[in-house]
Design a protein around this motif. Structure first.
Motif, PDB file in Angstrom:
ATOM      1  N   VAL A 164      17.849   8.098  -7.336  1.00 48.45           N
ATOM      2  CA  VAL A 164      16.926   6.873  -7.413  1.00 48.45           C
ATOM      3  C   VAL A 164      15.415   7.249  -7.917  1.00 48.45           C
ATOM      4  O   VAL A 164      14.943   7.592  -6.579  1.00 48.45           O
ATOM      5  CB  VAL A 164      16.882   5.166  -6.871  1.00 48.45           C
ATOM      6  CG1 VAL A 164      16.302   4.482  -6.830  1.00 48.45           C
ATOM      7  CG2 VAL A 164      19.025   5.419  -7.102  1.00 48.45           C
ATOM      8  N   LYS A 165      14.682   7.342  -8.676  1.00 45.88           N
ATOM      9  CA  LYS A 165      13.126   7.312  -8.407  1.00 45.88           C
ATOM     10  C   LYS A 165      11.791   6.743  -8.483  1.00 45.88           C
ATOM     11  O   LYS A 165      12.603   5.598  -8.956  1.00 45.88           O
ATOM     12  CB  LYS A 165      12.613   8.499  -9.222  1.00 45.88           C
ATOM     13  CG  LYS A 165      13.340   9.628  -9.797  1.00 45.88           C
ATOM     14  CD  LYS A 165      12.378  10.667  -8.389  1.00 45.88           C
ATOM     15  CE  LYS A 165      12.419  12.227  -8.632  1.00 45.88           C
ATOM     16  NZ  LYS A 165      12.206  13.054  -8.167  1.00 45.88           N
ATOM     17  N   PHE A 166      11.519   6.537  -7.765  1.00 47.69           N
ATOM     18  CA  PHE A 166      10.290   5.375  -6.606  1.00 47.69           C
ATOM     19  C   PHE A 166       8.877   6.391  -7.516  1.00 47.69           C
ATOM     20  O   PHE A 166       8.426   6.753  -6.889  1.00 47.69           O
ATOM     21  CB  PHE A 166      10.151   4.713  -5.638  1.00 47.69           C
ATOM     22  CG  PHE A 166      11.761   4.521  -5.164  1.00 47.69           C
ATOM     23  CD1 PHE A 166      11.917   3.331  -4.358  1.00 47.69           C
ATOM     24  CD2 PHE A 166      12.377   5.401  -4.765  1.00 47.69           C
ATOM     25  CE1 PHE A 166      13.417   2.080  -4.426  1.00 47.69           C
ATOM     26  CE2 PHE A 166      14.182   4.897  -3.978  1.00 47.69           C
ATOM     27  CZ  PHE A 166      13.725   2.744  -4.424  1.00 47.69           C
ATOM     28  N   PRO A 167       8.454   5.559  -8.528  1.00 45.02           N
ATOM     29  CA  PRO A 167       7.075   4.948  -9.218  1.00 45.02           C
ATOM     30  C   PRO A 167       6.045   5.674  -8.085  1.00 45.02           C
ATOM     31  O   PRO A 167       6.011   4.251  -7.179  1.00 45.02           O
ATOM     32  CB  PRO A 167       7.150   5.309 -10.367  1.00 45.02           C
ATOM     33  CG  PRO A 167       8.093   4.044 -10.651  1.00 45.02           C
ATOM     34  CD  PRO A 167       8.815   4.640  -9.486  1.00 45.02           C
TER      35      PRO A 167
ATOM     36  N   HIS B 161       1.058  -1.235  -0.147  1.00 45.76           N
ATOM     37  CA  HIS B 161       0.173   0.109  -0.006  1.00 45.76           C
ATOM     38  C   HIS B 161       0.995   1.401  -0.256  1.00 45.76           C
ATOM     39  O   HIS B 161       1.301   1.497   0.959  1.00 45.76           O
ATOM     40  CB  HIS B 161      -1.006   0.489   1.773  1.00 45.76           C
ATOM     41  CG  HIS B 161      -1.665  -1.058   1.034  1.00 45.76           C
ATOM     42  ND1 HIS B 161      -2.890  -1.464  -0.021  1.00 45.76           N
ATOM     43  CD2 HIS B 161      -1.358  -2.668   1.462  1.00 45.76           C
ATOM     44  CE1 HIS B 161      -2.990  -2.537   0.976  1.00 45.76           C
ATOM     45  NE2 HIS B 161      -3.053  -3.678   1.666  1.00 45.76           N
ATOM     46  N   THR B 162       1.651   1.559  -1.031  1.00 45.51           N
ATOM     47  CA  THR B 162       2.298   2.521  -1.040  1.00 45.51           C
ATOM     48  C   THR B 162       1.506   4.508  -1.285  1.00 45.51           C
ATOM     49  O   THR B 162       2.613   5.397  -0.902  1.00 45.51           O
ATOM     50  CB  THR B 162       2.981   2.683  -2.591  1.00 45.51           C
ATOM     51  OG1 THR B 162       2.365   2.527  -3.400  1.00 45.51           O
ATOM     52  CG2 THR B 162       3.741   1.364  -2.660  1.00 45.51           C
ATOM     53  N   GLU B 163      -0.052   4.278  -0.938  1.00 41.66           N
ATOM     54  CA  GLU B 163      -0.818   5.158  -1.558  1.00 41.66           C
ATOM     55  C   GLU B 163      -0.728   6.207   0.472  1.00 41.66           C
ATOM     56  O   GLU B 163      -0.304   4.953   1.146  1.00 41.66           O
ATOM     57  CB  GLU B 163      -2.532   5.185  -1.493  1.00 41.66           C
ATOM     58  CG  GLU B 163      -1.905   4.722  -3.193  1.00 41.66           C
ATOM     59  CD  GLU B 163      -2.151   3.561  -3.821  1.00 41.66           C
ATOM     60  OE1 GLU B 163      -1.812   3.168  -2.480  1.00 41.66           O
ATOM     61  OE2 GLU B 163      -1.854   3.284  -4.973  1.00 41.66           O
ATOM     62  N   ASP B 164      -0.410   7.315   0.226  1.00 41.71           N
ATOM     63  CA  ASP B 164      -0.486   7.491   1.821  1.00 41.71           C
ATOM     64  C   ASP B 164      -1.869   7.572   2.163  1.00 41.71           C
ATOM     65  O   ASP B 164      -2.424   7.278   1.650  1.00 41.71           O
ATOM     66  CB  ASP B 164      -0.456   8.970   1.757  1.00 41.71           C
ATOM     67  CG  ASP B 164      -0.563  10.052   0.707  1.00 41.71           C
ATOM     68  OD1 ASP B 164      -0.578  11.274   0.047  1.00 41.71           O
ATOM     69  OD2 ASP B 164      -1.648   9.412   0.300  1.00 41.71           O
TER      70      ASP B 164
ATOM     71  N   ASN C 208       3.970  -2.711 -10.585  1.00 42.06           N
ATOM     72  CA  ASN C 208       3.420  -2.094 -11.545  1.00 42.06           C
ATOM     73  C   ASN C 208       4.440  -1.245 -12.292  1.00 42.06           C
ATOM     74  O   ASN C 208       4.301  -0.751 -13.927  1.00 42.06           O
ATOM     75  CB  ASN C 208       2.040  -2.174 -12.108  1.00 42.06           C
ATOM     76  CG  ASN C 208       1.162  -2.606 -11.880  1.00 42.06           C
ATOM     77  OD1 ASN C 208       0.990  -3.534 -11.881  1.00 42.06           O
ATOM     78  ND2 ASN C 208      -0.060  -1.437 -10.842  1.00 42.06           N
ATOM     79  N   ALA C 209       5.261  -0.488 -11.676  1.00 39.04           N
ATOM     80  CA  ALA C 209       6.677  -0.048 -12.025  1.00 39.04           C
ATOM     81  C   ALA C 209       7.456  -0.876 -11.200  1.00 39.04           C
ATOM     82  O   ALA C 209       8.028  -0.490  -9.598  1.00 39.04           O
ATOM     83  CB  ALA C 209       6.251   1.300 -12.139  1.00 39.04           C
TER      84      ALA C 209
ATOM     85  N   ALA D 289      11.224   9.767   1.042  1.00 37.31           N
ATOM     86  CA  ALA D 289       9.932   9.326   0.831  1.00 37.31           C
ATOM     87  C   ALA D 289       8.784   9.743   0.538  1.00 37.31           C
ATOM     88  O   ALA D 289       8.458   9.486   0.038  1.00 37.31           O
ATOM     89  CB  ALA D 289       9.536   8.711   2.315  1.00 37.31           C
ATOM     90  N   ALA D 290       8.692  11.416   1.148  1.00 38.83           N
ATOM     91  CA  ALA D 290       8.468  12.224   0.508  1.00 38.83           C
ATOM     92  C   ALA D 290       8.374  12.143  -1.211  1.00 38.83           C
ATOM     93  O   ALA D 290       7.328  12.245  -1.804  1.00 38.83           O
ATOM     94  CB  ALA D 290       7.787  13.425   1.423  1.00 38.83           C
ATOM     95  N   ASP D 291       9.202  12.711  -1.317  1.00 34.68           N
ATOM     96  CA  ASP D 291       9.293  13.030  -2.655  1.00 34.68           C
ATOM     97  C   ASP D 291       9.820  11.241  -3.453  1.00 34.68           C
ATOM     98  O   ASP D 291       9.525  11.314  -4.645  1.00 34.68           O
ATOM     99  CB  ASP D 291      11.143  13.756  -3.365  1.00 34.68           C
ATOM    100  CG  ASP D 291      10.412  14.232  -4.334  1.00 34.68           C
ATOM    101  OD1 ASP D 291      10.014  14.787  -4.713  1.00 34.68           O
ATOM    102  OD2 ASP D 291      11.960  14.526  -4.707  1.00 34.68           O
ATOM    103  N   ARG D 292       9.566  10.087  -2.879  1.00 28.05           N
ATOM    104  CA  ARG D 292       9.647   9.123  -3.732  1.00 28.05           C
ATOM    105  C   ARG D 292      11.544   9.350  -4.108  1.00 28.05           C
ATOM    106  O   ARG D 292      10.917   8.672  -5.349  1.00 28.05           O
ATOM    107  CB  ARG D 292       8.323   8.578  -4.091  1.00 28.05           C
ATOM    108  CG  ARG D 292       7.456   8.828  -3.146  1.00 28.05           C
ATOM    109  CD  ARG D 292       6.214   8.573  -4.486  1.00 28.05           C
ATOM    110  NE  ARG D 292       6.252   7.179  -4.676  1.00 28.05           N
ATOM    111  CZ  ARG D 292       6.108   5.906  -4.018  1.00 28.05           C
ATOM    112  NH1 ARG D 292       5.388   6.425  -2.201  1.00 28.05           N
ATOM    113  NH2 ARG D 292       6.371   4.772  -4.374  1.00 28.05           N
ATOM    114  N   SER D 293      12.320   9.016  -3.409  1.00 29.92           N
ATOM    115  CA  SER D 293      13.100   9.256  -4.179  1.00 29.92           C
ATOM    116  C   SER D 293      14.092   9.233  -3.681  1.00 29.92           C
ATOM    117  O   SER D 293      14.231   9.402  -2.018  1.00 29.92           O
ATOM    118  CB  SER D 293      13.609  10.530  -4.974  1.00 29.92           C
ATOM    119  OG  SER D 293      13.899  11.608  -3.893  1.00 29.92           O
ATOM    120  N   CYS D 294      16.014   8.500  -3.566  1.00 30.95           N
ATOM    121  CA  CYS D 294      16.897   8.636  -2.954  1.00 30.95           C
ATOM    122  C   CYS D 294      18.231   8.788  -3.727  1.00 30.95           C
ATOM    123  O   CYS D 294      18.305   8.551  -4.585  1.00 30.95           O
ATOM    124  CB  CYS D 294      16.932   7.133  -2.588  1.00 30.95           C
ATOM    125  SG  CYS D 294      18.589   5.953  -2.319  1.00 30.95           S
TER     126      CYS D 294
END
Length: 815
Positions: A431-434, A350-353, A440-441, A411-416
């Motif tokens: 590294v960008k996490f869609p 569940h990646t949605e906030d 699915n990605a 985590a808020a920007d979904r990046s590392c």
């Protein structure tokens, strides 16, 4: 940029040696320099204290010399001179030739000791042979590999004891000594001659080649069509060998000017510039080898021999070794592995906030209510497994305690952001996490400033990221449900093939009633949907009618075979189905009309089976020849060899005399002498009244044999036997199995119970030790045995061979 300084700590001159080759022993104590008059043994621990000489009398220079790489055989070395190899033994300060290997007929180009077996030595020569010798038995080579072109280089694989590589002009062949008949792989490596060949020290399948075409190429022989990497140079490359440390490569160039530096050290992951240049030699480096690392020392020593007649030893310290290391790639590898080892949910993360979840519509809530047990079960299962539910939880599981690696996660920007700092190089990757990650990605990878590595290194890092990406996608795809992608229609296309197994089962060959045979075969063709064959068998029914049968007297009427609807019609049908590759129809038509032309009770119109070289039947290949793509399998009939269904190009086999020596009439009807002209006329009439042209009998036989092979593979052996009854020439009779008896002492072939050469017993009973006469049994594995009664009595209570050889004869063979 390459370091431009000399780092040798020892320089020894041998002005009068005229040595052309050099080798360092596996203990790192001695080096041998091979000249025409002497072999110079240099003590590398005290090179200035003089050297020892081994005198040699030969007008030929030494082409290659090499010490045995095994500690137990470290006092042996081999040197090739013209067509022979001398094995030298150096011990207690003196050396001598132990033995000589002779077998090549041309100059020996290279030699190499086996890496895993101290007794094996391989030699290559211009005579196109590569010989593997066992120094315990030097009378002849144990294995001989044959190539079309002469070999210039030969090298054993450093990880596989059975694998070796040879170079032939610009090509490389990979061999397995257990399969000496042919090479297992071919590499079209270079357009010019290959001067150097070396296997990777840690990878079984990777090797490097250096060539006259000014390049060094790296290969994985499992992918022979494309090289892994290439090192372009301005001049030809004489040698290229891997270093015993890290990922280094040492090359020797052939410079245009003697004063130019030709000895370079490279990092195989960055081939843009060399990491070090060894400056000191005044001429081309002929040979270089690594000295064994001293105990307690991290430094390596490179020993080189040049045309300037100087022996130099270069110190390669740990700082220079680090230039060949791949710390950046190793650090990122460790980071990527830490990510890939994260636990993954079995179904959904569940990646949605939480805010997004509260904004769900009323319809979505109703949909969730319809199937609550499933979602509830998945959540409980994920909780029980301790799997991360959000990207923040997944970030918390990443190992950030990696040297030289700094990880910043948002985590808020979904990046590392990953930063790597090593030596003079810096790498920074975003590294960008869609939002659909991870179901699915997959995440995306991008280099950002300040990144200082080369484009080659960037490509390798991105390649690893794609590999991890595909790994994650593959694991996720295993958890996703498979959706229907459309209908899959399976059609039976047996009716489109030129041969049909069902027809093979239904076709008959009744010699006593040809009319009935043709009619039933027509009905069988209609049953399987072959309407064209229905017409063919209907024509065959009319053509074989008894009212069209030929008269015995040639003066009464012209045979029906000479009519346009006779032989000419049948030949057009055969030619048509020959073009369609329908060997089934060809064989059946030939068999039926062969049976129709034979008088009842006579199996063959020519009496007994004629010889293949007989002039009575000469083939002119009236029909288009074809070659089936099939090949004889392990199920093939041992009594019938069709040469892999190849029925093309047999004219040379069929013709018994060339056209220039006989007239066309003799070639067609044979050079037979007739005492009575009427006999010749009757013979001519017998040929004219046949619907099948006797000149093509050989090709008709090929059709039948080919179809017989197909029937054999289908398991229709009775049908096959019926077809092969109409072959004019039978297959060669099986000769059976013959056992040759050889003396167990001198290995010579013998007759009787005693060897005529060594006077020993030919076959001695393992129980009573008396020569065996009469009934005997022996093991096919170890070769021991004896009288049948003695063997039966022994093996009633025992399982191993009575000679004590350790063979379990009852398990290996049948007594």
């Amino acid at each position: 940029m390459a370091a431009r300084w000399s780092s040798e700590n020892v320089v020894v001159e041998f002005r009068d040696s005229q040595a052309t080759a050099m080798s360092v022993d596996c203990l790192g104590q001695h080096a041998v320099l091979s000249g025409r008059r002497f072999l110079y043994i240099v003590n590398l621990d005290a090179p200035f204290e003089g050297h020892r000489k081994i005198s040699r009398q030969s007008k030929w220079d030494i082409g290659a010399v090499q010490w045995n790489p095994h500690d137990s055989f470290a006092h042996y070395f081999a040197a090739s001179s013209n067509q022979r190899v001398d094995l030298y033994k150096w011990k207690d300060g003196s050396g001598e030739v132990g033995t000589t290997l002779q077998g090549h007929t041309r100059v020996i180009s290279d030699l190499d000791w086996a890496v895993f077996e101290p007794d094996l030595l391989v030699t290559s020569s211009v005579d196109t042979y590569i010989y593997i010798w066992d120094i315990k038995d030097t009378r002849k080579p144990t294995v001989a590999l044959s190539a079309v072109a002469g070999a210039s280089q030969v090298k054993w694989n450093k990880k596989n004891a059975n694998c070796l590589a040879t170079s032939h002009d610009g090509d490389v062949r990979i061999w397995d000594k257990r399969k000496p008949s042919t090479a297992v792989e071919y590499l079209a490596a270079h357009l010019s001659k290959i001067h150097g060949l070396d296997w990777h020290p840690d990878s079984e399948h990777i090797l490097a080649t250096s060539s006259q075409d000014n390049s060094v190429k790296f290969w994985d022989y499992r992918q022979p069509r494309k090289y892994l990497n290439i090192l372009p140079c301005q001049v030809p490359v004489w040698k290229a060998r891997y270093t015993p440390f890290s990922n280094g490569l040492v090359t020797v160039m052939v410079p245009q000017l003697r004063r130019e530096n030709s000895l370079l050290l490279w990092n195989v992951f960055d081939l843009n510039t060399p990491v070090h240049t060894f400056v000191g030699h005044d001429d081309v480096v002929l040979e270089f080898q690594w000295r064994k690392q001293k105990e307690g020392s991290k430094d390596y020593q490179l020993v080189t021999w040049s045309r300037d007649q100087t022996l130099r030893m270069w110190r390669v310290d740990s700082q220079m070794q680090r230039l060949c290391a791949n710390d950046i790639l190793d650090g990122v590898d460790e980071f990527i592995e830490s990510i890939s080892l994260l636990p993954e949910p079995e179904k959904t993360l569940h990646t949605e906030d939480t805010d997004h979840q509260h904004t769900a519509s009323h319809g979505e809530e109703e949909a969730l209510k319809e199937d609550p047990p499933r979602n509830l079960l998945e959540e409980r299962k994920s909780d029980q497994l301790g799997l991360p539910q959000t990207l923040q939880q997944e970030f918390s599981l990443i190992n950030v305690q990696i040297r030289n690696v700094n990880v910043e996660m948002d985590a808020a920007d979904r990046s590392c952001t990953v930063s790597v700092h090593c030596s003079n190089h810096r790498v920074k990757m975003l590294v960008k996490f869609p939002a659909q990650y991870p179901n699915n990605a997959a995440p995306s990878f991008q280099f950002i400033n300040p990144t200082t590595i080369t484009s080659t290194m960037k490509a390798k890092l991105l390649k690893k990221s794609r590999r991890w990406k595909s790994k994650r996608e593959g694991s996720d795809s295993g958890n996703r449900q498979i959706k229907a992608a459309g209908k899959v229609i399976i059609q039976d296309i047996a009716c489109l093939l030129p041969v049909h197994k069902s027809l093979g089962e239904l076709y008959i060959l009744n010699v006593n009633d040809i009319q009935e045979t043709c009619q039933k075969n027509a009905a069988s063709a209609l049953l399987v949907g072959r309407k064209d064959l229905v017409q063919v068998w209907s024509l065959a029914t009319v053509a074989t009618d008894l009212c069209l049968g030929p008269k015995s007297d040639p003066d009464l009427e012209t045979p029906w075979a000479r009519h346009p609807f006779g032989r000419q019609l049948l030949e057009s049908l055969l030619a048509h189905y020959c073009r369609l590759r329908d060997v089934q129809t060809l064989a059946m038509l030939c068999s039926v009309f062969e049976a129709q032309s034979r008088p009842q009770g006579l199996p063959n119109p020519f009496g007994p089976f004629p010889n293949r070289s007989s002039n009575l039947v000469v083939s002119h290949s009236r029909y288009p020849s074809f070659t089936s793509s099939g090949s004889c399998s392990s199920m093939s009939d041992p009594g019938l060899n069709t040469g892999g269904w190849n029925i093309a190009g047999r004219e040379a086999e069929h013709l018994s005399s060339p056209w220039g020596e006989s007239s066309p009439e003799e070639l067609r009807f044979g050079s037979l002498t007739y005492s009575d002209p009427r006999e010749r006329e009757r013979d001519q009439h017998d040929k004219n009244k046949r619907l099948l042209d006797p000149a093509n009998t050989q090709q008709f036989d090929d059709f039948k044999k080919c179809y017989g092979e197909i029937l054999y593979r289908w398991g229709l052996r009775e049908k096959r036997a019926e077809v092969l009854k109409f072959v004019s020439c039978p297959p060669d009779p099986h000769k059976g199995i013959e056992f040759g008896v050889y003396c167990s002492h001198c290995r010579s072939e013998v007759r009787g119970t005693q060897c005529a050469i060594c006077k020993g017993f030919t076959f001695q009973c393992a129980i009573c030790h008396v020569a065996v006469r009469g009934s005997s049994n022996f093991c096919l594995t170890c070769g021991h045995g004896g009288h049948t009664s003695h063997m039966m009595e022994w093996f009633r209570t025992q399982e191993v061979c009575p000679t004590g050889c350790g063979c379990h004869c009852l398990l290996e063979s049948t007594f």
